[in-house]
Design an enzyme around this catalytic site. Structure first.
Site, PDB file in Angstrom:
ATOM      1  N   HIS A  88     -26.862   1.227 -31.240  1.00 37.20           N
ATOM      2  CA  HIS A  88     -26.764   1.099 -29.772  1.00 37.20           C
ATOM      3  C   HIS A  88     -28.071   1.484 -29.073  1.00 37.20           C
ATOM      4  O   HIS A  88     -28.189   1.291 -27.854  1.00 37.20           O
ATOM      5  CB  HIS A  88     -25.644   1.986 -29.215  1.00 37.20           C
ATOM      6  CG  HIS A  88     -24.267   1.570 -29.647  1.00 37.20           C
ATOM      7  ND1 HIS A  88     -23.794   0.286 -29.467  1.00 37.20           N
ATOM      8  CD2 HIS A  88     -23.266   2.258 -30.262  1.00 37.20           C
ATOM      9  CE1 HIS A  88     -22.553   0.216 -29.945  1.00 37.20           C
ATOM     10  NE2 HIS A  88     -22.214   1.389 -30.442  1.00 37.20           N
TER      11      HIS A  88
ATOM     12  N   ASP B  47     -20.228  -2.874 -37.933  1.00 35.59           N
ATOM     13  CA  ASP B  47     -19.616  -1.812 -37.127  1.00 35.59           C
ATOM     14  C   ASP B  47     -18.669  -2.471 -36.117  1.00 35.59           C
ATOM     15  O   ASP B  47     -18.891  -3.615 -35.714  1.00 35.59           O
ATOM     16  CB  ASP B  47     -20.724  -1.052 -36.392  1.00 35.59           C
ATOM     17  CG  ASP B  47     -20.232   0.196 -35.685  1.00 35.59           C
ATOM     18  OD1 ASP B  47     -20.411   1.292 -36.235  1.00 35.59           O
ATOM     19  OD2 ASP B  47     -19.666   0.071 -34.575  1.00 35.59           O
TER      20      ASP B  47
ATOM     21  N   HIS C  18     -18.317  -1.902 -33.112  1.00 30.46           N
ATOM     22  CA  HIS C  18     -18.940  -2.056 -31.790  1.00 30.46           C
ATOM     23  C   HIS C  18     -20.149  -2.992 -31.885  1.00 30.46           C
ATOM     24  O   HIS C  18     -20.870  -2.965 -32.888  1.00 30.46           O
ATOM     25  CB  HIS C  18     -19.412  -0.689 -31.271  1.00 30.46           C
ATOM     26  CG  HIS C  18     -18.299   0.319 -31.176  1.00 30.46           C
ATOM     27  ND1 HIS C  18     -18.081   1.279 -32.148  1.00 30.46           N
ATOM     28  CD2 HIS C  18     -17.338   0.483 -30.251  1.00 30.46           C
ATOM     29  CE1 HIS C  18     -17.025   2.008 -31.797  1.00 30.46           C
ATOM     30  NE2 HIS C  18     -16.555   1.548 -30.656  1.00 30.46           N
TER      31      HIS C  18
ATOM     32  N   ASP D 187     -16.028   1.945 -38.585  1.00 28.67           N
ATOM     33  CA  ASP D 187     -15.016   2.269 -37.579  1.00 28.67           C
ATOM     34  C   ASP D 187     -14.069   1.107 -37.289  1.00 28.67           C
ATOM     35  O   ASP D 187     -13.170   1.227 -36.453  1.00 28.67           O
ATOM     36  CB  ASP D 187     -15.675   2.781 -36.282  1.00 28.67           C
ATOM     37  CG  ASP D 187     -16.918   2.005 -35.901  1.00 28.67           C
ATOM     38  OD1 ASP D 187     -17.211   0.976 -36.540  1.00 28.67           O
ATOM     39  OD2 ASP D 187     -17.611   2.437 -34.950  1.00 28.67           O
TER      40      ASP D 187
HETATM   41 ZN   LIG Z   1     -19.137   1.849 -33.886  1.00 25.75          ZN
END
Ligand SMILES: [Zn+2]
Length: 308
Positions: free
Chosen positions: A126, A163, A165, A244
């Protein structure tokens, strides 16, 4: 002994954003415990990560931003975004995490390892060109990919991010860098609420609806990523390995299992063998349920070691 490198550093344990924060030092230990229990730990080549240099960081980050992060070694802790606290211990941990990717790239490019896994934190995907976000400070995988391009002269590098996200930081950094093919799968709509709209030939975003399980995930990978990777013919593959999306991890609403991580890793090895002399560098991103995180990394590493 396998020819897979395992890279870490104790400094990564000293970055701690407080009691109850999911991105916690125990993640590291739960992975090591599971690798020991799975009888994998003694069969990888252990390396301590160096600190990334300023030169390596500013290939992907703004100079002022790098200085700002590093200045916290002598400052009070502060929140850089609502989820992301920088402490006096964070700069060292972040330098080791980014340095691990440089070392992994060096080992694999110089054929001192066939593949590498970096058990490092803070995670990176991120982190944008000039902004910390979502538990991330330096974009570790981007630092590695940029090292492969700028130091070793590779012309085509793939970054695959599974991931749950969206890897918005990696996309931000490589948005105008066609030497990088970026493949990201992510729950959508979901934090960080972007990626589904991106239209770029070298960015293959795969949004997944809440409730997505193994079958739909694998279908999406086979439909979107695998053809794009074949067309691109990467000389090296980097993996932003976040776990995740596991069904036991309540950070998300995607329901993958260890078997999916094994399957995807094997699919990526096929591509790596075909185009990249087998070169794969993987690094830890998310994964917050400590039991499934340990089991998932073990499954991923076992596949990288070509034991399954
Ligand atoms: Zn994540």
């Amino acid at each position: 002994m396998s020819n897979v490198a395992y890279i870490y550093h104790p400094d990564c344990l000293h970055h701690d954003m407080g009691i109850g924060h999911p991105e916690c030092p125990a993640r590291f230990s739960s992975i090591e415990d599971q690798l020991i229990a799975s009888n994998l730990f003694d069969f990888v080549r252990h390396h301590q990560a160096p600190e990334a240099t300023r030169e390596q960081l500013i290939r992907v980050h703004d100079k002022k931003y790098v200085n700002h992060v590093l200045s916290f070694e002598n400052k009070q802790s502060e929140y850089l975004d609502p989820d992301t606290m920088i402490t006096p211990q964070t700069p060292k941990a972040a330098l080791r995490a980014a340095g691990a990717l440089v070392m992994a790239t060096e080992l694999v490019m110089k054929k001192q390892a066939k593949a590498a896994f970096c058990n490092v934190r803070p995670p990176g995907h991120h982190a944008m060109h000039k902004q910390a976000m979502g538990f991330c400070f330096f974009n570790n995988v981007a630092v590695g990919a940029a090292h492969a391009i700028h130091h070793f002269g590779l012309r085509k590098v793939a970054v695959v991010d599974f991931d749950v996200h969206h890897g918005n930081g990696t996309e931000d950094i490589f948005r105008n860098e066609p030497r990088v093919l970026f493949c990201s799968s992510f729950e959508h709509p979901f934090y960080p609420f972007c990626g589904a709209e991106t239209v770029k030939d070298h960015i293959i975003n795969v949004p997944l609806t809440a409730g997505t399980g193994s079958d739909k995930f694998r279908e999406a990978v086979l439909e979107h990523w695998i053809p794009a990777l074949h067309k691109f013919e990467p000389q090296m593959i980097f993996i932003s390995a976040g776990f995740d999306a596991h069904r036991d991890d309540d950070m998300s609403h995607v329901h993958l299992s260890e078997r999916d991580y094994t399957w995807l890793t094997q699919e990526l090895l096929v591509i790596a063998d075909k185009f990249a002399e087998g070169r794969v560098v993987s690094t830890l991103e998310g994964g917050y349920e400590l039991h499934s995180l340990g089991r998932s990394v073990a499954a991923h590493l076992r596949a990288l070691m070509r034991l399954t």
